[in-house]
Write a protein that holds these residues in place. Structure first.
Motif, PDB file in Angstrom:
ATOM      1  N   PRO A  35      85.633  34.681  -6.108  1.00  0.00           N
ATOM      2  CA  PRO A  35      85.869  33.713  -5.013  1.00  0.00           C
ATOM      3  C   PRO A  35      86.658  34.290  -3.847  1.00  0.00           C
ATOM      4  CG  PRO A  35      87.182  33.173  -6.955  1.00  0.00           C
ATOM      5  CD  PRO A  35      86.289  34.297  -7.349  1.00  0.00           C
ATOM      6  N   ALA A  36      87.365  35.381  -4.054  1.00  0.00           N
ATOM      7  CA  ALA A  36      88.138  35.965  -2.951  1.00  0.00           C
ATOM      8  C   ALA A  36      87.233  36.490  -1.835  1.00  0.00           C
ATOM      9  CB  ALA A  36      89.007  37.108  -3.474  1.00  0.00           C
ATOM     10  N   TYR A  37      85.981  36.750  -2.161  1.00  0.00           N
ATOM     11  CA  TYR A  37      85.048  37.274  -1.166  1.00  0.00           C
ATOM     12  C   TYR A  37      84.308  36.169  -0.416  1.00  0.00           C
ATOM     13  CZ  TYR A  37      85.795  41.886  -3.069  1.00  0.00           C
ATOM     14  OH  TYR A  37      86.361  43.072  -3.453  1.00  0.00           O
ATOM     15  N   ARG A  38      84.544  34.941  -0.805  1.00  0.00           N
ATOM     16  CA  ARG A  38      83.874  33.824  -0.139  1.00  0.00           C
ATOM     17  C   ARG A  38      84.580  33.548   1.177  1.00  0.00           C
ATOM     18  NH1 ARG A  38      81.902  28.647  -3.469  1.00  0.00           N
ATOM     19  NH2 ARG A  38      80.407  27.932  -1.948  1.00  0.00           N
ATOM     20  N   LEU A  39      83.830  33.615   2.253  1.00  0.00           N
ATOM     21  CA  LEU A  39      84.425  33.462   3.577  1.00  0.00           C
ATOM     22  C   LEU A  39      84.760  32.009   3.889  1.00  0.00           C
ATOM     23  CD1 LEU A  39      82.134  35.919   5.527  1.00  0.00           C
ATOM     24  CD2 LEU A  39      84.438  36.320   4.683  1.00  0.00           C
ATOM     25  N   ALA A  40      83.848  31.101   3.585  1.00  0.00           N
ATOM     26  CA  ALA A  40      84.073  29.681   3.862  1.00  0.00           C
ATOM     27  C   ALA A  40      82.968  28.889   3.194  1.00  0.00           C
ATOM     28  CB  ALA A  40      84.056  29.416   5.364  1.00  0.00           C
ATOM     29  N   GLU A  41      83.230  27.617   3.011  1.00  0.00           N
ATOM     30  CA  GLU A  41      82.172  26.748   2.512  1.00  0.00           C
ATOM     31  C   GLU A  41      81.065  26.706   3.557  1.00  0.00           C
ATOM     32  OE1 GLU A  41      81.924  25.193  -0.474  1.00  0.00           O
ATOM     33  OE2 GLU A  41      83.736  26.259  -1.001  1.00  0.00           O
ATOM     34  N   LEU A  42      79.839  26.670   3.097  1.00  0.00           N
ATOM     35  CA  LEU A  42      78.717  26.703   4.029  1.00  0.00           C
ATOM     36  C   LEU A  42      78.162  25.301   4.230  1.00  0.00           C
ATOM     37  CD1 LEU A  42      76.900  29.903   2.788  1.00  0.00           C
ATOM     38  CD2 LEU A  42      78.468  29.649   4.676  1.00  0.00           C
ATOM     39  N   GLY A  43      78.614  24.654   5.251  1.00  0.00           N
ATOM     40  CA  GLY A  43      78.123  23.327   5.578  1.00  0.00           C
ATOM     41  C   GLY A  43      78.117  23.122   7.074  1.00  0.00           C
ATOM     42  N   PRO A  44      77.525  22.036   7.530  1.00  0.00           N
ATOM     43  CA  PRO A  44      77.438  21.810   8.969  1.00  0.00           C
ATOM     44  C   PRO A  44      78.791  21.570   9.635  1.00  0.00           C
ATOM     45  CG  PRO A  44      76.568  19.934   7.754  1.00  0.00           C
ATOM     46  CD  PRO A  44      76.874  21.002   6.749  1.00  0.00           C
ATOM     47  N   ASP A  45      79.808  21.219   8.864  1.00  0.00           N
ATOM     48  CA  ASP A  45      81.125  20.945   9.447  1.00  0.00           C
ATOM     49  C   ASP A  45      82.024  22.178   9.460  1.00  0.00           C
ATOM     50  OD1 ASP A  45      80.350  18.312   9.752  1.00  0.00           O
ATOM     51  OD2 ASP A  45      81.108  17.752   7.768  1.00  0.00           O
ATOM     52  N   ASP A  46      81.463  23.340   9.155  1.00  0.00           N
ATOM     53  CA  ASP A  46      82.264  24.550   9.049  1.00  0.00           C
ATOM     54  C   ASP A  46      82.362  25.324  10.351  1.00  0.00           C
ATOM     55  OD1 ASP A  46      82.714  24.114   6.344  1.00  0.00           O
ATOM     56  OD2 ASP A  46      80.821  25.050   5.830  1.00  0.00           O
ATOM     57  N   GLY A  47      81.879  24.761  11.431  1.00  0.00           N
ATOM     58  CA  GLY A  47      81.938  25.472  12.689  1.00  0.00           C
ATOM     59  C   GLY A  47      80.776  26.431  12.885  1.00  0.00           C
ATOM     60  N   LEU A  48      79.837  26.415  11.978  1.00  0.00           N
ATOM     61  CA  LEU A  48      78.634  27.241  12.107  1.00  0.00           C
ATOM     62  C   LEU A  48      77.473  26.302  12.410  1.00  0.00           C
ATOM     63  CD1 LEU A  48      79.191  29.555   9.024  1.00  0.00           C
ATOM     64  CD2 LEU A  48      79.618  30.087  11.409  1.00  0.00           C
ATOM     65  N   PRO A  49      77.130  26.146  13.667  1.00  0.00           N
ATOM     66  CA  PRO A  49      76.182  25.109  14.042  1.00  0.00           C
ATOM     67  C   PRO A  49      74.742  25.352  13.601  1.00  0.00           C
ATOM     68  CG  PRO A  49      76.793  26.413  15.941  1.00  0.00           C
ATOM     69  CD  PRO A  49      77.638  26.876  14.807  1.00  0.00           C
ATOM     70  N   SER A  50      74.355  26.581  13.369  1.00  0.00           N
ATOM     71  CA  SER A  50      72.945  26.790  13.068  1.00  0.00           C
ATOM     72  C   SER A  50      72.748  27.309  11.659  1.00  0.00           C
ATOM     73  CB  SER A  50      72.328  27.776  14.068  1.00  0.00           C
ATOM     74  OG  SER A  50      72.748  29.088  13.778  1.00  0.00           O
ATOM     75  N   GLU A  51      71.569  27.037  11.133  1.00  0.00           N
ATOM     76  CA  GLU A  51      71.193  27.522   9.808  1.00  0.00           C
ATOM     77  C   GLU A  51      71.199  29.044   9.785  1.00  0.00           C
ATOM     78  OE1 GLU A  51      70.440  25.850   6.974  1.00  0.00           O
ATOM     79  OE2 GLU A  51      70.931  23.941   7.910  1.00  0.00           O
ATOM     80  N   ALA A  52      70.768  29.658  10.870  1.00  0.00           N
ATOM     81  CA  ALA A  52      70.712  31.121  10.924  1.00  0.00           C
ATOM     82  C   ALA A  52      72.106  31.729  10.779  1.00  0.00           C
ATOM     83  CB  ALA A  52      70.061  31.578  12.226  1.00  0.00           C
ATOM     84  N   GLU A  53      73.125  31.105  11.382  1.00  0.00           N
ATOM     85  CA  GLU A  53      74.492  31.614  11.256  1.00  0.00           C
ATOM     86  C   GLU A  53      75.013  31.445   9.837  1.00  0.00           C
ATOM     87  OE1 GLU A  53      76.463  31.144  15.628  1.00  0.00           O
ATOM     88  OE2 GLU A  53      76.124  29.318  14.474  1.00  0.00           O
ATOM     89  N   ARG A  54      74.680  30.318   9.213  1.00  0.00           N
ATOM     90  CA  ARG A  54      75.112  30.102   7.827  1.00  0.00           C
ATOM     91  C   ARG A  54      74.415  31.090   6.896  1.00  0.00           C
ATOM     92  NH1 ARG A  54      75.311  24.582   9.500  1.00  0.00           N
ATOM     93  NH2 ARG A  54      73.273  24.105   8.679  1.00  0.00           N
TER      94      ARG A  54
END
Length: 185
Positions: free
Chosen positions: A79-98
């Motif tokens: 889990p230390a390598y996990r950058l962030a939860e991957l959801g629409p509220d994570d500041g990553l607006p597009s699917e390609a960025e996620r």
């Protein structure tokens, strides 16, 4: 443009060569040259749409769904390598960025757990074999709880992990290694 100009002239009550009815041939001769510059722009868009609708071109959401079983397993053991939860509220607006972020996490974890392979281990060429070796590395990593009992060498570097197509192949093979709903560890 010519049609709009003719309409304005007709609405103003002005007659002449611009407002006279034309034949279909004359309309075609006037219309087609104006469309020619748009062909290089329009044809690729149509081809991309047809490929997407026929399933020949997979979108980021489909690729993420394919990577998700491997990604979930690897981020659960490291889990230390996990950058962030991957959801629409994570500041990553597009699917390609996620998807890009998911691939970065996968690459980092694959390189990290590969150090727990026995010294001299060489990654095989086949995706299914790579998935099996990755599974072995994950087991070693989870048994040592990620403590620095590094036994691997530079020979065990998973150079394939930086290529999206090869990671996709390993993710597909990973999904076939385990029955649905069961963990590999």
């Amino acid at each position: 443009m010519q049609v709009m100009g003719s309409a304005w002239l007709m609405s103003a009550g002005i007659g002449g060569s611009w407002t006279e009815p034309r034949s279909a041939l004359r309309n075609d001769v006037a219309l087609y040259p104006t469309l020619l510059p748009w062909l290089p722009v329009g044809i690729p868009a149509v081809i991309a749409d047809v490929r997407r609708r026929t399933g020949l071109e997979r979108g980021p959401q489909t690729r993420m769904a394919q990577l998700r079983p491997l990604w979930e397993h690897l981020t659960n053991i490291a889990p230390a390598y996990r950058l962030a939860e991957l959801g629409p509220d994570d500041g990553l607006p597009s699917e390609a960025e996620r998807e890009h972020r998911m691939r970065i996490e996968l690459e980092d974890i694959i390189f990290a757990v590969s150090r727990w392979l026995p010294a001299g281990t060489v990654w095989p060429e086949g995706a299914r074999d790579r998935a099996a070796v990755l599974h072995e590395a994950c087991e070693e990593f989870s048994q040592t709880c990620g403590q620095p009992a590094v036994r691997g060498s530079a020979l065990s570097s998973p150079l394939w992990a930086v290529h999206d197509d090869e990671v996709d192949d390993v993710a597909r093979a990973w999904a076939t290694l385990q029955p649905r709903g069961q963990q590999l560890i």
